[in-house]
Design a protein around this motif. Structure first.
Motif, PDB file in Angstrom:
ATOM      1  N   LEU A 153       0.830  -1.194   0.000  1.00  0.00           N
ATOM      2  CA  LEU A 153       0.000   0.000   0.000  1.00  0.00           C
ATOM      3  C   LEU A 153       0.870   1.251   0.000  1.00  0.00           C
ATOM      4  N   HIS A 282      -3.616   1.529  -3.845  1.00  0.00           N
ATOM      5  CA  HIS A 282      -3.000   0.329  -4.419  1.00  0.00           C
ATOM      6  C   HIS A 282      -3.541   0.129  -5.826  1.00  0.00           C
ATOM      7  N   MET A 292      -3.287  -6.424   4.260  1.00  0.00           N
ATOM      8  CA  MET A 292      -3.668  -5.212   3.542  1.00  0.00           C
ATOM      9  C   MET A 292      -5.117  -4.834   3.842  1.00  0.00           C
TER      10      MET A 292
END
Length: 313
Positions: A153, A282, A292
């Motif tokens: 990210l 992302h 994530m």
């Protein structure tokens, strides 16, 4: 004739692959042994067994230097994929048990570095089994890493609109014009933006997001952008202003103590502060890992708290 997959897997072990990977990356049997806690003969034995299994030489010495063969290069590529899949499997199995774990690789642009530790404190309290690494770069490097998909990210402002990206805005990034205490501009009833910009403006290097935001603002408002000095970080700009080298436009998040103590003074200018959202970004095609997704969920669920904590609103 090449071995069948069944026969090949019957002759390979994960330990051999682990040892090979260490030798390949360290370019040394002895260093690989130190890394894995093995003797050099034990490392050599594992590599020799692997060479017998694949029926190919993997390393060769030229003089005193160790080189990998073409077969080793191909094997290294496959092993990297195997170990990535094993890591993903471990993470997914932990998630099935209700324990989110694994690696989370974050990249933060320079202006975001001041609040990332505070984001992570609450996040890691909820998910202590996630191992987080953070790399701080300027915007240009962040965009390059985003294109290469080298991280999980990216935390940045000014997200490109011409790329297939998923973007989660979570905090207002204010860029404020500042001068040192006692600066002549503070004695004026009104300061025009151009007069401020002409007062020896200290700026970040090309590729910086805060510089780009200021350049775009000047272009939109038909203001002349003429840097007096380029510096390589927000901290350098901050200390340059405090030292009396000139004026600057800095993220409010980076200077709360200096504003409170009076070492820096915010100047009232038409069109300022500049506002850009901090976002977690992302590639759209990237499938979020459990780590994530946990971070995205945490940021999304706590946006109002972040605004209160960081901006006092």
């Amino acid at each position: 004739m090449p071995l069948s997959v069944h026969k090949l897997t019957g002759r390979l072990t994960f330990r051999q692959l682990q040892v090979f990977k260490a030798v390949y990356e360290q370019r040394s049997y002895s260093k690989a042994g130190e890394l894995l806690g093995l003797t050099q003969p034990a490392v050599s034995s594992q590599v020799r067994q692997l060479e017998q299994a694949v029926d190919q030489p993997l390393f060769e010495y030229v003089g005193r230097r160790l080189f990998s063969t073409a077969a080793a290069e191909r094997l290294a590529d496959s092993i990297n994929h195997i170990f990535i899949e094993l890591s993903n499997l471990q993470t997914d199995l932990g998630a099935l048990k209700g324990n989110v774990a694994g690696e989370l690789r974050l990249v933060a642009v320079s202006t975001a570095q001041y609040m990332v530790p505070y984001l992570l404190k609450g996040f890691l309290n909820l998910h202590p089994k996630i191992n987080v690494s953070v790399k701080v770069v300027n915007r240009a490097t962040a965009l390059q890493r985003l294109h290469e998909n080298t991280d999980d990210l990216i935390i940045m402002g000014m997200v490109p609109v011409d790329r297939a990206l998923v973007s989660l805005p979570f905090l207002d990034n204010e860029l404020v014009p500042v001068v040192p205490e006692g600066h002549p501009l503070l004695s004026l009833d009104r300061v025009s933006p151009q007069r401020f910009l002409d007062s020896h403006l200290l700026v970040r290097e090309p590729g910086s997001g805060s510089r780009l935001a200021l350049e775009q603002h000047c272009q939109q408002k038909r203001l002349r952008f003429k840097p007096g000095m380029e510096l390589g970080s927000n901290d350098s700009v901050k200390h340059g202003v405090i030292a009396g080298l000139g004026v600057g436009v800095l993220p409010r998040l980076s200077i709360p103590a200096e504003l409170e103590l009076g070492r820096l003074k915010e100047v009232s200018l038409e069109g300022f502060p500049l506002r850009r959202d901090f976002c977690v970004v992302h590639p759209q095609a990237k499938h979020p890992t459990p780590a994530m997704q946990a971070f995205l969920d945490y940021v999304g669920e706590n946006r109002e708290r972040f605004v209160s904590e960081f901006l006092g609103v």
